[in-house]
Motif scaffolding. Structure first.
Motif, PDB file in Angstrom:
ATOM      1  N   ILE A  95       1.105  -1.113  -0.083  1.00 19.38           N
ATOM      2  CA  ILE A  95      -0.285   0.069   0.239  1.00 19.38           C
ATOM      3  C   ILE A  95       0.972   0.686  -0.364  1.00 19.38           C
ATOM      4  O   ILE A  95       1.664   1.337   0.751  1.00 19.38           O
ATOM      5  CB  ILE A  95      -1.165   0.226   1.007  1.00 19.38           C
ATOM      6  CG1 ILE A  95      -1.907  -0.895   1.010  1.00 19.38           C
ATOM      7  CG2 ILE A  95      -1.574   1.691   1.370  1.00 19.38           C
ATOM      8  CD1 ILE A  95      -2.691  -1.058   2.792  1.00 19.38           C
ATOM      9  N   THR A  96       0.879   2.350  -0.701  1.00 15.24           N
ATOM     10  CA  THR A  96       1.403   3.303  -0.844  1.00 15.24           C
ATOM     11  C   THR A  96       0.527   4.566  -0.520  1.00 15.24           C
ATOM     12  O   THR A  96      -0.531   4.731  -1.489  1.00 15.24           O
ATOM     13  CB  THR A  96       2.479   3.609  -2.178  1.00 15.24           C
ATOM     14  OG1 THR A  96       2.996   2.210  -2.656  1.00 15.24           O
ATOM     15  CG2 THR A  96       3.088   4.745  -2.270  1.00 15.24           C
ATOM     16  N   ALA A  97       0.410   5.342   0.416  1.00 14.08           N
ATOM     17  CA  ALA A  97      -0.439   5.817   0.450  1.00 14.08           C
ATOM     18  C   ALA A  97       0.503   7.374   1.042  1.00 14.08           C
ATOM     19  O   ALA A  97       1.429   7.873   1.781  1.00 14.08           O
ATOM     20  CB  ALA A  97      -1.471   5.821   2.266  1.00 14.08           C
ATOM     21  N   GLY A  98       0.116   8.133   0.118  1.00 15.35           N
ATOM     22  CA  GLY A  98       0.799   9.415   0.070  1.00 15.35           C
ATOM     23  C   GLY A  98       2.607   9.699   0.015  1.00 15.35           C
ATOM     24  O   GLY A  98       2.598   8.786  -0.927  1.00 15.35           O
ATOM     25  N   PRO A  99       3.175   9.802   0.648  1.00 14.30           N
ATOM     26  CA  PRO A  99       4.871   9.532   0.770  1.00 14.30           C
ATOM     27  C   PRO A  99       5.337   8.013   1.313  1.00 14.30           C
ATOM     28  O   PRO A  99       6.599   8.001   1.054  1.00 14.30           O
ATOM     29  CB  PRO A  99       5.475  11.106   1.347  1.00 14.30           C
ATOM     30  CG  PRO A  99       4.496  11.480   2.812  1.00 14.30           C
ATOM     31  CD  PRO A  99       3.307  10.200   1.760  1.00 14.30           C
ATOM     32  N   GLU A 156       4.839   4.106   1.948  1.00 13.09           N
ATOM     33  CA  GLU A 156       4.156   2.484   1.773  1.00 13.09           C
ATOM     34  C   GLU A 156       3.972   1.433   3.130  1.00 13.09           C
ATOM     35  O   GLU A 156       5.221   1.988   4.503  1.00 13.09           O
ATOM     36  CB  GLU A 156       5.913   1.839   1.243  1.00 13.09           C
ATOM     37  CG  GLU A 156       5.776   1.058  -0.158  1.00 13.09           C
ATOM     38  CD  GLU A 156       6.322   0.913  -0.504  1.00 13.09           C
ATOM     39  OE1 GLU A 156       7.317  -0.721  -0.465  1.00 13.09           O
ATOM     40  OE2 GLU A 156       7.018   1.529  -2.019  1.00 13.09           O
ATOM     41  N   PHE A 157       3.795   0.678   2.995  1.00 10.52           N
ATOM     42  CA  PHE A 157       2.930  -0.154   4.389  1.00 10.52           C
ATOM     43  C   PHE A 157       3.048  -1.784   3.699  1.00 10.52           C
ATOM     44  O   PHE A 157       2.912  -1.176   1.727  1.00 10.52           O
ATOM     45  CB  PHE A 157       1.672   0.144   4.670  1.00 10.52           C
ATOM     46  CG  PHE A 157       2.226   1.348   5.037  1.00 10.52           C
ATOM     47  CD1 PHE A 157       1.985   2.207   6.154  1.00 10.52           C
ATOM     48  CD2 PHE A 157       1.052   2.614   4.449  1.00 10.52           C
ATOM     49  CE1 PHE A 157       2.226   2.634   6.803  1.00 10.52           C
ATOM     50  CE2 PHE A 157       1.269   3.888   4.962  1.00 10.52           C
ATOM     51  CZ  PHE A 157       1.852   4.428   6.358  1.00 10.52           C
ATOM     52  N   SER A 158       3.411  -2.257   3.789  1.00  9.40           N
ATOM     53  CA  SER A 158       3.068  -3.616   3.988  1.00  9.40           C
ATOM     54  C   SER A 158       1.662  -4.416   4.121  1.00  9.40           C
ATOM     55  O   SER A 158       1.576  -3.756   5.660  1.00  9.40           O
ATOM     56  CB  SER A 158       4.286  -5.085   3.538  1.00  9.40           C
ATOM     57  OG  SER A 158       4.888  -5.147   5.855  1.00  9.40           O
ATOM     58  N   ALA A 159       1.224  -5.139   3.643  1.00  9.98           N
ATOM     59  CA  ALA A 159      -0.322  -5.183   4.470  1.00  9.98           C
ATOM     60  C   ALA A 159      -1.427  -6.687   4.104  1.00  9.98           C
ATOM     61  O   ALA A 159      -0.251  -7.559   2.838  1.00  9.98           O
ATOM     62  CB  ALA A 159      -1.142  -4.201   4.083  1.00  9.98           C
ATOM     63  N   ILE A 207      -2.715  -3.754   8.175  1.00 10.49           N
ATOM     64  CA  ILE A 207      -1.589  -3.508   7.828  1.00 10.49           C
ATOM     65  C   ILE A 207      -0.035  -4.235   8.704  1.00 10.49           C
ATOM     66  O   ILE A 207      -0.555  -4.603  10.055  1.00 10.49           O
ATOM     67  CB  ILE A 207      -0.959  -1.593   7.698  1.00 10.49           C
ATOM     68  CG1 ILE A 207      -1.756  -0.896   6.921  1.00 10.49           C
ATOM     69  CG2 ILE A 207       0.567  -1.421   8.291  1.00 10.49           C
ATOM     70  CD1 ILE A 207      -1.732   0.443   6.644  1.00 10.49           C
ATOM     71  N   ALA A 208       0.876  -4.402   8.007  1.00  8.06           N
ATOM     72  CA  ALA A 208       1.728  -5.066   8.766  1.00  8.06           C
ATOM     73  C   ALA A 208       3.533  -3.988   9.212  1.00  8.06           C
ATOM     74  O   ALA A 208       3.858  -4.902   9.903  1.00  8.06           O
ATOM     75  CB  ALA A 208       1.850  -6.642   8.320  1.00  8.06           C
ATOM     76  N   SER A 209       3.148  -3.946   8.060  1.00  9.23           N
ATOM     77  CA  SER A 209       4.763  -2.821   8.583  1.00  9.23           C
ATOM     78  C   SER A 209       4.182  -1.250   8.358  1.00  9.23           C
ATOM     79  O   SER A 209       3.471  -0.433   8.094  1.00  9.23           O
ATOM     80  CB  SER A 209       5.889  -2.976   7.323  1.00  9.23           C
ATOM     81  OG  SER A 209       5.494  -2.270   6.272  1.00  9.23           O
ATOM     82  N   ASN A 210       5.643  -1.125   9.308  1.00  2.67           N
ATOM     83  CA  ASN A 210       5.167   0.950   8.978  1.00  2.67           C
ATOM     84  C   ASN A 210       4.187   1.248   9.941  1.00  2.67           C
ATOM     85  O   ASN A 210       3.712   2.499   9.842  1.00  2.67           O
ATOM     86  CB  ASN A 210       5.955   1.157   7.422  1.00  2.67           C
ATOM     87  CG  ASN A 210       6.948   1.316   7.121  1.00  2.67           C
ATOM     88  OD1 ASN A 210       7.954   0.791   8.412  1.00  2.67           O
ATOM     89  ND2 ASN A 210       7.277   0.935   5.799  1.00  2.67           N
TER      90      ASN A 210
END
Length: 138
Positions: A5-9, A11-14, A109-112
């Protein structure tokens, strides 16, 4: 199944919650890659949402909640309010001007996760942000 998932600036893994919300996950996968704009919620607290109007994913309620944890992503399939996807970054009591809502928790969401409040504040103070859901590289 893993997503990027890229949201604004940010990035997340999910992960897709396929065991708990199989029909919602299947319907969402048919839409991939999924792109939209997130705006800050008006009624629900610390969350951002993608308004989807009368879009029909063809699903009912499954694994639904009104109180997602930070990092939970819900699909509200429509009904008393418009269809939407909600991403909680803090405390959320999911509702609209029509009252209490419940959405299908289908992505986690799994990261960040520590970046979620920054995303929420950016959206609140700077306005709508692009969001993209895609399959993660293996």
């Amino acid at each position: 199944m893993k997503l990027k998932i890229t949201a604004g600036p940010f990035e997340f893994s999910a992960v897709l919650e396929t065991a708990k919300a199989p029909k919602t996950c299947e319907a969402f996968l048919r839409q991939m890659p999924f792109e939209g704009k997130i705006v800050h919620v008006r009624w629900s607290g610390e969350g951002v949402w993608i308004p989807l109007g009368d879009r029909d994913f063809g699903v009912g309620y499954e694994n639904h909640t009104s109180h997602p944890a930070p990092g939970h992503i819900l699909l509200y399939p429509g009904g008393i309010s418009e269809t939407e996807i909600l991403l909680a970054y803090g405390g959320v009591d999911f509702s609209s001007k029509m009252g209490q809502l419940a959405g299908n928790h289908f992505i986690t969401i799994a990261s960040n996760r520590d970046k979620l409040p920054e995303l929420g504040q950016l959206t609140l103070w700077e306005g709508a942000q692009q969001i993209r859901f895609e399959m993660a590289d293996a």
